[in-house]
Design a protein around this motif. Structure first.
Motif, short mmCIF file in Angstrom:
data_model
loop_
_atom_site.label_atom_id
_atom_site.label_comp_id
_atom_site.label_asym_id
_atom_site.label_seq_id
_atom_site.Cartn_x
_atom_site.Cartn_y
_atom_site.Cartn_z
N MET A 1 0.68 -1.25 0.06
CA MET A 1 0.04 -0.05 -0.02
C MET A 1 0.80 1.23 0.06
O MET A 1 1.70 1.43 0.81
CB MET A 1 -0.73 0.04 1.39
CG MET A 1 -2.13 0.76 1.20
SD MET A 1 -2.96 0.63 2.80
CE MET A 1 -3.17 -1.03 3.03
N THR A 2 0.66 2.20 -0.97
CA THR A 2 1.73 3.12 -1.10
C THR A 2 1.41 4.64 -0.26
O THR A 2 1.88 5.46 -0.16
CB THR A 2 1.64 3.69 -2.50
OG1 THR A 2 0.37 3.42 -3.06
CG2 THR A 2 2.57 2.71 -3.37
N SER A 3 0.21 4.51 0.27
CA SER A 3 -0.25 5.56 1.11
C SER A 3 -0.03 5.36 2.64
O SER A 3 0.38 4.04 2.83
CB SER A 3 -2.05 5.64 1.18
OG SER A 3 -2.37 4.62 1.92
N GLN B 1 -1.19 5.32 5.29
CA GLN B 1 -2.60 5.12 6.38
C GLN B 1 -1.86 4.40 7.54
O GLN B 1 -1.05 3.46 7.52
CB GLN B 1 -3.58 4.24 5.69
CG GLN B 1 -4.33 5.07 4.42
CD GLN B 1 -5.12 4.08 3.89
OE1 GLN B 1 -5.42 2.88 3.98
NE2 GLN B 1 -5.76 4.59 2.77
N ASP C 1 1.59 -2.96 -2.02
CA ASP C 1 -0.04 -3.04 -2.02
C ASP C 1 0.04 -4.54 -1.48
O ASP C 1 0.69 -5.36 -1.32
CB ASP C 1 -0.67 -2.83 -3.23
CG ASP C 1 -0.66 -3.82 -4.38
OD1 ASP C 1 -0.22 -4.84 -4.25
OD2 ASP C 1 -0.37 -3.11 -5.48
N GLU C 2 -1.42 -5.08 -1.22
CA GLU C 2 -1.46 -6.31 -0.47
C GLU C 2 -1.10 -7.48 -1.39
O GLU C 2 -0.37 -8.42 -0.74
CB GLU C 2 -2.92 -6.48 -0.10
CG GLU C 2 -4.03 -6.43 -1.28
CD GLU C 2 -5.36 -6.72 -0.99
OE1 GLU C 2 -5.81 -5.91 0.18
OE2 GLU C 2 -5.95 -7.64 -1.18
N TRP C 3 -0.94 -7.34 -2.61
CA TRP C 3 -0.67 -8.71 -3.38
C TRP C 3 0.81 -8.78 -3.59
O TRP C 3 1.22 -9.82 -3.59
CB TRP C 3 -1.31 -8.36 -4.73
CG TRP C 3 -1.04 -9.57 -5.82
CD1 TRP C 3 -1.51 -10.91 -5.50
CD2 TRP C 3 -0.32 -9.41 -7.24
NE1 TRP C 3 -0.88 -11.47 -6.62
CE2 TRP C 3 -0.31 -10.75 -7.57
CE3 TRP C 3 0.07 -8.47 -7.87
CZ2 TRP C 3 0.21 -11.16 -8.69
CZ3 TRP C 3 0.84 -8.79 -9.10
CH2 TRP C 3 0.82 -10.21 -9.54
N GLU C 4 1.34 -7.59 -3.52
CA GLU C 4 2.96 -7.45 -3.53
C GLU C 4 3.35 -7.72 -2.30
O GLU C 4 4.44 -8.64 -2.30
CB GLU C 4 3.42 -5.92 -3.76
CG GLU C 4 3.07 -5.61 -5.36
CD GLU C 4 3.27 -3.99 -5.38
OE1 GLU C 4 3.48 -3.68 -6.67
OE2 GLU C 4 3.18 -3.57 -4.73
N GLN D 1 1.90 -10.20 -0.47
CA GLN D 1 1.84 -11.61 -0.42
C GLN D 1 2.79 -12.14 -1.04
O GLN D 1 3.47 -13.29 -0.60
CB GLN D 1 0.31 -11.64 -0.76
CG GLN D 1 -0.05 -13.27 -0.83
CD GLN D 1 -1.38 -13.29 -1.16
OE1 GLN D 1 -2.60 -12.55 -1.07
NE2 GLN D 1 -1.53 -14.12 -2.30
N ASP E 1 -5.41 2.78 -4.92
CA ASP E 1 -4.18 2.87 -4.23
C ASP E 1 -3.64 1.65 -4.39
O ASP E 1 -2.68 1.15 -3.23
CB ASP E 1 -4.26 3.69 -2.79
CG ASP E 1 -2.88 4.03 -2.25
OD1 ASP E 1 -2.07 4.24 -3.15
OD2 ASP E 1 -2.74 4.32 -0.84
N HIS F 1 -5.23 -13.33 -7.55
CA HIS F 1 -5.27 -12.68 -6.10
C HIS F 1 -6.75 -12.28 -5.58
O HIS F 1 -7.74 -11.93 -6.33
CB HIS F 1 -4.44 -11.39 -6.18
CG HIS F 1 -4.53 -10.88 -4.76
ND1 HIS F 1 -4.14 -11.45 -3.68
CD2 HIS F 1 -4.82 -9.41 -4.50
CE1 HIS F 1 -4.10 -10.39 -2.86
NE2 HIS F 1 -4.72 -9.13 -3.08
#
Lengths: 188, 93
Positions: A1-3, A5, A110-113, A115, B32, B46
């Motif tokens: 995730m690039t933000s 948060q 991000d979440e896929w990366e 994983q 994002d 995925h």
């Protein structure tokens, strides 16, 4: 995730780990912007696999050098240099084309990366632990047999350990480079 | 993550994106993530987290069940026009 948060999994903002992670993420994203478009011709799966094969050859050569050192071949350490000449360019190029995602901080992915990175790292850790048994066993058994007096054995054991650490450290990037599909034109 | 039997999660992201003339990069920016991740979702490589699924649904302004499903989606045209002998509203003549 690039933000940036904060999620329930994030460390508490303000603690040293959170600040260090934020610093790593900023540096990673700055480097990513700098290197994102480099080596476009090397981003295909075929070319990435060629880099992985080159790295594997370099590691085999390094391990062979360590065995030659163990055998007392006095000029064997010089062969480490050609292996490095293969290793450094291949590893640098592979890191660029996979976006250094094997060792990227979580907040930059991000979440896929994440994983994919975690799966590759898990294999890397297993590879490191398993292969490290070779130099450990060699040094322990060798030290007992020689009474700790054989310099060649210590030098060779050090080279073996260094090779294994390089293999383990590079394995996540090599897995990502090998398994990622070709860039999809629809992603542009 | 330990799961039991791995159940499929089908999605309509590619269709909805095409319908709105969005590129993968545009959708990726809106939620994002990287465009490759949108591609992985569309290919079924995925399964998204709940957070990402809700962000995608917010972009399309649709409920989750309109975008994701355990069962394979029928074409939208078939859903709108279910069978011959029915009108566009799906009621029998």
């Amino acid at each position: 995730m690039t933000s940036a948060q904060t999620t329930p999994d994030s460390p508490t903002p303000g603690n040293p780990i959170a600040r260090y992670q934020a610093y790593r993420t900023r540096r990673f994203l700055a480097n990513e912007r700098k290197w994102a478009g480099r080596l476009p011709g090397w981003r295909s799966q075929h070319r990435r696999r060629a880099l992985v094969v080159n790295l594997t050859i370099a590691f085999v050569a390094m391990f062979a050098v360590s065995i030659a050192c163990a055998a007392g071949v006095w000029w064997a350490p010089l062969l480490w240099l050609p292996a490095c000449l293969v290793f450094f360019p291949a590893w640098g190029m592979l890191q660029i084309v996979v976006g250094r995602q094997g060792d990227a901080p979580s907040d930059a992915l991000d979440e896929w990366e994440i994983q994919q990175r975690n799966a590759a790292r898990s294999v890397g850790l297993s590879v490191t632990q398993s292969l490290m048994m070779i130099p450990v066993a060699y040094l322990v058994v060798g030290a007992v047999i020689t009474g700790g007096t054989d310099e060649n054995m210590a030098y060779a054991g050090g080279l073996m350990a260094l090779t294994v650490l390089l293999v383990g450290g590079c394995t996540p990037g090599m897995i990502l480079g090998w398994t990622r599909p070709d860039p999809d034109p629809l992603d542009e | 993550m330990r799961r039991g039997e791995k159940l499929p999660i089908h999605n309509r992201i590619a269709v909805l994106r095409a319908e709105r003339r969005m590129t993968r990069a545009q959708l990726a920016t809106a939620v994002d993530v990287n465009p490759q991740t949108v591609g992985a979702l569309e290919r079924g490589d995925h399964y998204p987290s709940l957070d990402l699924a809700l962000r995608i649904c917010a972009v399309f302004d649709l409920p989750v069940e309109a975008v994701f499903s355990r069962t394979e989606f029928t074409p939208l045209s078939a859903a709108l026009y279910p069978a011959q002998g029915r009108d566009a509203g799906g009621t029998d003549r």
